[in-house]
Design a protein around this motif. Sequence first.
Motif, short mmCIF file in Angstrom:
data_model
loop_
_atom_site.label_atom_id
_atom_site.label_comp_id
_atom_site.label_asym_id
_atom_site.label_seq_id
_atom_site.Cartn_x
_atom_site.Cartn_y
_atom_site.Cartn_z
N SER A 82 0.96 -1.01 0.26
CA SER A 82 0.03 0.06 0.04
C SER A 82 0.98 1.22 0.04
N ALA A 109 -4.01 3.31 5.92
CA ALA A 109 -4.72 2.32 5.39
C ALA A 109 -5.45 1.73 6.60
N ILE A 122 -7.07 2.14 1.50
CA ILE A 122 -5.66 2.84 1.35
C ILE A 122 -6.05 4.41 0.81
#
Length: 132
Positions: A82, A109, A122
Motif C-alpha cells: 500500500s 490504511a 488505502i
Amino acid sequence: MSRFAISPGAASTKTGRLIRLMAASALLTASCATLSPNTATDPNRLPPILAQDEIIQPYTKLGTVEVSRERLGHIDDLKNESDEWAYDALGAEAAKMGADAVILPEVRAEKGTYLFIPSTSIKAKGIAIRFN
C-alpha cells in the motif's frame, strides 16, 4: 627445436590476432550499449516524494493531490504494497499537474470487511510543488 617451441614470427602473429580480437570485442560491446534516458527530461518520470528537510530551493505549491484505493486482504499483509502504491499514485497525479515533487505525504490504511473477507482502504495525500 622442441615441438613446443614457438618461432619469433608466430608469437607476434598470435599477439596481433589477440589484439585485433580484443579491439573487435570492445567495438561490438560499445556499439550494443544503450544510454539510459536523462531522468530530468524523461516525460514518464514520476516526481519524487520529498521530506521537508530535503527541499533546498524555493518552490511554489501547485495544490493537494489525493488518491484512494480499496483492496481485499488483511491490512498487515498489504502494508508495504500500500505504501509503494500510494507513493507511485501520488507521483502520477502530481505529474499530471506538472509538479517537480510531492512533499508532506500522508498514507493511511484502514481495516474493513467485504462480506466476510477482510479489506483495506488505502488513502494518501500530499502537496504537489514546482521549484522556482
